[in-house]
Design a protein around this motif. Sequence first.
Motif, mmCIF file in Angstrom:
data_model
loop_
_atom_site.group_PDB
_atom_site.id
_atom_site.type_symbol
_atom_site.label_atom_id
_atom_site.label_comp_id
_atom_site.label_asym_id
_atom_site.label_seq_id
_atom_site.Cartn_x
_atom_site.Cartn_y
_atom_site.Cartn_z
ATOM 1 N N ASN A 6 -44.723 66.323 42.987
ATOM 2 C CA ASN A 6 -44.427 65.960 44.367
ATOM 3 C C ASN A 6 -45.613 65.208 44.957
ATOM 4 O O ASN A 6 -46.720 65.252 44.433
ATOM 5 C CB ASN A 6 -44.061 67.166 45.229
ATOM 6 N N ALA A 7 -45.323 64.481 46.022
ATOM 7 C CA ALA A 7 -46.344 63.751 46.772
ATOM 8 C C ALA A 7 -46.122 64.018 48.246
ATOM 9 O O ALA A 7 -44.986 64.022 48.724
ATOM 10 C CB ALA A 7 -46.251 62.244 46.497
ATOM 11 N N ASP A 8 -47.206 64.233 48.960
ATOM 12 C CA ASP A 8 -47.156 64.458 50.402
ATOM 13 C C ASP A 8 -48.135 63.490 51.046
ATOM 14 O O ASP A 8 -49.331 63.529 50.748
ATOM 15 C CB ASP A 8 -47.535 65.909 50.705
ATOM 16 N N VAL A 9 -47.612 62.598 51.892
ATOM 17 C CA VAL A 9 -48.425 61.577 52.537
ATOM 18 C C VAL A 9 -48.359 61.767 54.045
ATOM 19 O O VAL A 9 -47.277 61.943 54.607
ATOM 20 C CB VAL A 9 -47.936 60.155 52.186
ATOM 21 N N THR A 10 -49.514 61.704 54.690
ATOM 22 C CA THR A 10 -49.583 61.764 56.145
ATOM 23 C C THR A 10 -50.251 60.497 56.656
ATOM 24 O O THR A 10 -51.373 60.183 56.258
ATOM 25 C CB THR A 10 -50.401 62.984 56.620
ATOM 26 N N VAL A 11 -49.554 59.780 57.534
ATOM 27 C CA VAL A 11 -50.121 58.612 58.207
ATOM 28 C C VAL A 11 -50.801 59.126 59.475
ATOM 29 O O VAL A 11 -50.222 59.938 60.210
ATOM 30 C CB VAL A 11 -49.031 57.578 58.559
ATOM 31 N N ILE A 12 -52.013 58.658 59.722
ATOM 32 C CA ILE A 12 -52.808 59.131 60.846
ATOM 33 C C ILE A 12 -53.052 57.973 61.808
ATOM 34 O O ILE A 12 -53.687 56.986 61.434
ATOM 35 C CB ILE A 12 -54.154 59.697 60.362
ATOM 36 N N GLY A 13 -52.524 58.075 63.017
ATOM 37 C CA GLY A 13 -52.741 57.038 64.014
ATOM 38 C C GLY A 13 -51.826 57.225 65.207
ATOM 39 O O GLY A 13 -50.830 57.937 65.141
ATOM 40 N N GLU A 14 -52.181 56.568 66.280
ATOM 41 C CA GLU A 14 -51.380 56.619 67.501
ATOM 42 C C GLU A 14 -50.161 55.706 67.414
ATOM 43 O O GLU A 14 -49.148 55.954 68.055
ATOM 44 C CB GLU A 14 -52.234 56.229 68.714
ATOM 45 N N SER A 15 -50.292 54.642 66.678
ATOM 46 C CA SER A 15 -49.197 53.684 66.526
ATOM 47 C C SER A 15 -49.418 52.914 65.242
ATOM 48 O O SER A 15 -50.538 52.865 64.738
ATOM 49 C CB SER A 15 -49.151 52.731 67.723
ATOM 50 N N PRO A 16 -48.368 52.349 64.683
ATOM 51 C CA PRO A 16 -46.976 52.356 65.120
ATOM 52 C C PRO A 16 -46.302 53.686 64.787
ATOM 53 O O PRO A 16 -46.850 54.504 64.035
ATOM 54 C CB PRO A 16 -46.355 51.218 64.323
ATOM 55 N N LYS A 17 -45.115 53.878 65.319
ATOM 56 C CA LYS A 17 -44.341 55.075 65.028
ATOM 57 C C LYS A 17 -43.865 55.016 63.584
ATOM 58 O O LYS A 17 -43.321 54.006 63.134
ATOM 59 C CB LYS A 17 -43.144 55.201 65.970
ATOM 60 N N VAL A 18 -44.053 56.091 62.845
ATOM 61 C CA VAL A 18 -43.718 56.145 61.422
ATOM 62 C C VAL A 18 -42.322 56.707 61.187
ATOM 63 O O VAL A 18 -41.596 56.241 60.304
ATOM 64 C CB VAL A 18 -44.779 56.974 60.665
ATOM 65 N N THR A 19 -41.936 57.693 61.969
ATOM 66 C CA THR A 19 -40.683 58.411 61.717
ATOM 67 C C THR A 19 -39.471 57.501 61.517
ATOM 68 O O THR A 19 -38.694 57.734 60.586
ATOM 69 C CB THR A 19 -40.420 59.440 62.825
ATOM 70 N N PRO A 20 -39.288 56.437 62.323
ATOM 71 C CA PRO A 20 -38.112 55.590 62.093
ATOM 72 C C PRO A 20 -38.106 54.870 60.742
ATOM 73 O O PRO A 20 -37.068 54.393 60.297
ATOM 74 C CB PRO A 20 -38.177 54.565 63.232
ATOM 75 N N HIS A 21 -39.256 54.818 60.082
ATOM 76 C CA HIS A 21 -39.389 54.087 58.823
ATOM 77 C C HIS A 21 -39.653 55.004 57.623
ATOM 78 O O HIS A 21 -39.715 54.530 56.491
ATOM 79 C CB HIS A 21 -40.529 53.071 58.948
ATOM 80 N N ALA A 22 -39.801 56.301 57.879
ATOM 81 C CA ALA A 22 -40.212 57.233 56.822
ATOM 82 C C ALA A 22 -39.222 57.296 55.667
ATOM 83 O O ALA A 22 -39.629 57.331 54.501
ATOM 84 C CB ALA A 22 -40.449 58.627 57.401
ATOM 85 N N GLN A 23 -37.936 57.281 55.950
ATOM 86 C CA GLN A 23 -36.951 57.354 54.874
ATOM 87 C C GLN A 23 -37.026 56.117 53.974
ATOM 88 O O GLN A 23 -36.987 56.240 52.747
ATOM 89 C CB GLN A 23 -35.533 57.518 55.432
ATOM 90 N N ALA A 24 -37.155 54.945 54.572
ATOM 91 C CA ALA A 24 -37.281 53.714 53.775
ATOM 92 C C ALA A 24 -38.545 53.747 52.929
ATOM 93 O O ALA A 24 -38.538 53.314 51.769
ATOM 94 C CB ALA A 24 -37.272 52.491 54.687
#
Length: 157
Positions: free
Chosen positions: A93-111
């Motif tokens: 498995n892989a677990d990645v966390t994007v760290i920042g105020e912007s841009p929003k990641v959630t709308p693109h996470a599935q892609a």
Amino acid sequence: MRIGNGFDVHAFGDGDHVVLGGVRVPHDRGVVAHSDGDVVIHALCDAIFGALALGDIGRHFPPADERWRDADSRQFLRHAGMLMAQQGYRLGNADVTVIGESPKVTPHAQAMREILAVDLGSEIGRISVKATTTEKLGFCGRREGIAAQACVLLERL
């Protein structure tokens, strides 16, 4: 089994998008980088290379090498996946966390998850992409840049 972790950061600069997990995400800034500056893929590659005891992404794709200028980071990830398979491992498995105020990641996470799974020859259910802010603290909080961290578990084939 082997475990690896990775981290990457890039400053924001001129541009109208960032690339995260192979996805072109509209943004009011770009990133300053030799390649496309995809912090998600760079952190993930470092995690895989670390788990395999093969150094870091700069060892495999030196920033001073002009072949990698403006390169699509997906080729880096496919290379990491190939080395993983050559050494007899697959992604647990892989677990990645994007760290920042912007841009929003959630709308693109599935892609992003879909692209990462394809490039690593893995099932999408083995890959997590999520985001957090730094509560407006530090360089990410001041919107000066973006970072990502990744952790992987590799399993022997």
